[in-house]
Write a protein that holds these residues in place. Structure first.
Motif, PDB file in Angstrom:
ATOM      1  N   ALA A  26      35.081  -0.241  83.673  1.00  0.00           N
ATOM      2  CA  ALA A  26      36.512  -0.046  83.399  1.00  0.00           C
ATOM      3  C   ALA A  26      37.226  -1.355  83.206  1.00  0.00           C
ATOM      4  O   ALA A  26      36.860  -2.373  83.771  1.00  0.00           O
ATOM      5  CB  ALA A  26      37.151   0.711  84.554  1.00  0.00           C
ATOM      6  N   TYR A  31      42.980   2.660  80.775  1.00  0.00           N
ATOM      7  CA  TYR A  31      42.378   3.831  81.398  1.00  0.00           C
ATOM      8  C   TYR A  31      42.620   5.012  80.465  1.00  0.00           C
ATOM      9  O   TYR A  31      43.684   5.625  80.478  1.00  0.00           O
ATOM     10  CB  TYR A  31      43.021   4.123  82.759  1.00  0.00           C
ATOM     11  CG  TYR A  31      42.775   3.076  83.799  1.00  0.00           C
ATOM     12  CD1 TYR A  31      41.477   2.700  84.121  1.00  0.00           C
ATOM     13  CD2 TYR A  31      43.833   2.455  84.459  1.00  0.00           C
ATOM     14  CE1 TYR A  31      41.241   1.737  85.083  1.00  0.00           C
ATOM     15  CE2 TYR A  31      43.595   1.497  85.422  1.00  0.00           C
ATOM     16  CZ  TYR A  31      42.308   1.143  85.731  1.00  0.00           C
ATOM     17  OH  TYR A  31      42.080   0.189  86.685  1.00  0.00           O
ATOM     18  N   THR A  32      41.652   5.333  79.614  1.00  0.00           N
ATOM     19  CA  THR A  32      41.819   6.398  78.639  1.00  0.00           C
ATOM     20  C   THR A  32      41.129   7.654  79.141  1.00  0.00           C
ATOM     21  O   THR A  32      39.918   7.678  79.318  1.00  0.00           O
ATOM     22  CB  THR A  32      41.198   5.994  77.279  1.00  0.00           C
ATOM     23  OG1 THR A  32      41.794   4.785  76.858  1.00  0.00           O
ATOM     24  CG2 THR A  32      41.440   7.084  76.249  1.00  0.00           C
ATOM     25  N   THR A  33      41.897   8.715  79.387  1.00  0.00           N
ATOM     26  CA  THR A  33      41.344   9.941  79.927  1.00  0.00           C
ATOM     27  C   THR A  33      40.815  10.816  78.804  1.00  0.00           C
ATOM     28  O   THR A  33      41.523  11.164  77.868  1.00  0.00           O
ATOM     29  CB  THR A  33      42.426  10.712  80.712  1.00  0.00           C
ATOM     30  OG1 THR A  33      42.913   9.872  81.750  1.00  0.00           O
ATOM     31  CG2 THR A  33      41.865  11.982  81.299  1.00  0.00           C
ATOM     32  N   ILE A 119      37.611  15.366  82.680  1.00  0.00           N
ATOM     33  CA  ILE A 119      37.860  13.929  82.682  1.00  0.00           C
ATOM     34  C   ILE A 119      36.531  13.218  82.820  1.00  0.00           C
ATOM     35  O   ILE A 119      35.777  13.445  83.775  1.00  0.00           O
ATOM     36  CB  ILE A 119      38.804  13.507  83.835  1.00  0.00           C
ATOM     37  CG1 ILE A 119      40.149  14.226  83.706  1.00  0.00           C
ATOM     38  CG2 ILE A 119      39.012  11.994  83.826  1.00  0.00           C
ATOM     39  CD1 ILE A 119      40.206  15.516  84.477  1.00  0.00           C
ATOM     40  N   ASP A 124      38.396   6.459  85.126  1.00  0.00           N
ATOM     41  CA  ASP A 124      39.371   7.461  84.722  1.00  0.00           C
ATOM     42  C   ASP A 124      39.418   8.578  85.763  1.00  0.00           C
ATOM     43  O   ASP A 124      40.494   9.086  86.104  1.00  0.00           O
ATOM     44  CB  ASP A 124      39.005   8.050  83.359  1.00  0.00           C
ATOM     45  CG  ASP A 124      39.151   7.057  82.227  1.00  0.00           C
ATOM     46  OD1 ASP A 124      39.856   6.050  82.397  1.00  0.00           O
ATOM     47  OD2 ASP A 124      38.523   7.277  81.168  1.00  0.00           O
ATOM     48  N   GLU A 127      41.286   7.264  88.890  1.00  0.00           N
ATOM     49  CA  GLU A 127      42.731   7.210  88.682  1.00  0.00           C
ATOM     50  C   GLU A 127      43.328   8.614  88.638  1.00  0.00           C
ATOM     51  O   GLU A 127      44.410   8.854  89.181  1.00  0.00           O
ATOM     52  CB  GLU A 127      43.053   6.455  87.397  1.00  0.00           C
ATOM     53  CG  GLU A 127      44.547   6.234  87.201  1.00  0.00           C
ATOM     54  CD  GLU A 127      44.872   5.518  85.905  1.00  0.00           C
ATOM     55  OE1 GLU A 127      45.820   4.713  85.904  1.00  0.00           O
ATOM     56  OE2 GLU A 127      44.188   5.776  84.904  1.00  0.00           O
ATOM     57  N   TYR A 128      42.629   9.545  87.999  1.00  0.00           N
ATOM     58  CA  TYR A 128      43.130  10.919  87.902  1.00  0.00           C
ATOM     59  C   TYR A 128      43.213  11.562  89.287  1.00  0.00           C
ATOM     60  O   TYR A 128      44.215  12.212  89.631  1.00  0.00           O
ATOM     61  CB  TYR A 128      42.215  11.738  86.988  1.00  0.00           C
ATOM     62  CG  TYR A 128      42.712  13.144  86.717  1.00  0.00           C
ATOM     63  CD1 TYR A 128      43.674  13.382  85.744  1.00  0.00           C
ATOM     64  CD2 TYR A 128      42.224  14.228  87.436  1.00  0.00           C
ATOM     65  CE1 TYR A 128      44.141  14.665  85.486  1.00  0.00           C
ATOM     66  CE2 TYR A 128      42.680  15.514  87.197  1.00  0.00           C
ATOM     67  CZ  TYR A 128      43.639  15.726  86.218  1.00  0.00           C
ATOM     68  OH  TYR A 128      44.103  17.001  85.975  1.00  0.00           O
TER      69      TYR A 128
END
Length: 325
Positions: A26, A31-33, A119, A124, A127-128
């Motif tokens: 990462a 941060y691309t979900t 996800i 990611d 973070e989610y």
């Protein structure tokens, strides 16, 4: 006589696996979900995590989820679907499910409350998960400046991951020595970062995403590089040692790094139950730079509790010993 298979151990093979590792590391700025939808078996838990318990990327997701539990030893917010991708989708239900989501790597998180949103990518997922439970052991600082500091650490220390795998997979002794020196420099930088805010974590007294990112790789570094490459983190890096030992005391991490449970033993094509022995077993093919060959054997004859690569190597060693006699 046992027929020996000569396998390529080139730098190209090492670059191939490192490309996979680096593509999954990462960066704090992006941060691309990844999302998609699917239907899954009914369950009372709102989340499902597809993961392999030996995988450091998957361990990131497991730790984050367990941090959000009232009792990490008895989680209720998520179900864990084990994925033994070595055996392939034909043999392993978890891998079949993973591939049905158009995903190829773990972890993958499914959120039933969001129409089975999927996800992918480990950070990611972390973070989610943090966004779902922001008030329970938050994994990001509330202070904007400290949050930027956390992102800096994530960017800075992700570079440790590549040298770990390079050293594990390198076969030439001189190359191993150079790689060990390179890794030590990275670890020294990590130790210095821990001194900036006086720890015990990277962001001071708060356990954050920056720690979640690095801990699974430090665990493996200590275990499999110590075993296969006799690499030891110097005592002089005392802040790194304190950081590692402090994280080991967290219930979420204790659950993640515990010896294998019955479900794990009945899923993966590996034999050892003890956590340390298990990781050494899993990464034997990496240490020999024979990953593709090991996967081929696992797909052909692997089964829960059956490790055909380890059996092959054992027979190979016995045959070599006979020839020496």
């Amino acid at each position: 006589m046992l027929m020996r298979v000569l396998l390529p151990r080139s730098k190209l093979a090492i670059r191939s696996i490192l490309h996979i590792v680096q593509s999954r590391t990462a960066t704090a700025s992006n941060y691309t979900t990844t999302t998609t939808t699917m239907r899954q078996p009914p369950s009372s838990a709102p989340l499902t995590l597809l993961a392999a318990d030996f995988c450091p990327f998957a361990n990131r997701g497991i730790i984050a989820l367990l941090e959000k539990e009232a009792d990490p030893l008895n989680p209720t917010n998520f179900d864990l679907q084990h994925v033994c991708y070595q055996m392939g989708p034909e043999k392993d239900p978890g891998t079949k499910w993973l591939y049905s989501l158009d995903q190829k790597t773990v972890p993958v998180l499914i959120d039933k409350s969001k129409d089975d949103k999927v996800i992918g990518e480990s950070m990611d997922v972390v973070e989610y998960v943090d966004s779902l439970f922001p008030d329970i052991h938050p994994l990001q600082p509330s202070d904007p400046d400290m949050k930027e500091k956390m992102k800096t650490y994530i960017d800075r220390h992700g570079s440790i991951i590549g040298p770990v795998y390079k050293l594990l997979m390198a076969q030439d002794k001189d190359e191993q020595k150079q790689l060990a020196d390179d890794l030590l420099k990275e670890l020294t930088t990590f130790d210095k970062s821990l001194q900036e805010l006086e720890g015990p974590y990277l962001c001071g007294d708060q356990f954050t995403m920056a720690d979640v990112q690095m801990f699974p790789f430090m665990e493996r570094l200590i275990i499999f590089l110590g075993h296969y490459r006799q690499f030891v983190i110097p005592d002089e890096l005392e802040h790194l040692h304190r950081w590692y030992n402090t994280i080991l005391e967290r219930p979420a991490v204790q659950k993640t790094t515990a010896d294998r449970d019955e479900t794990s033993m009945n899923t993966y094509c590996f034999v050892e139950q003890d956590r340390k022995k298990y990781l050494i077993e899993v990464y034997e093919a990496y240490a020999n730079n024979e990953i593709d060959f090991a996967k081929k054997l696992s797909k052909e004859s692997g089964a829960p509790g059956v490790n055909p690569y380890a059996e092959y190597k054992k027979k190979q060693r016995e045959e070599e010993k006979k020839e020496e006699e």
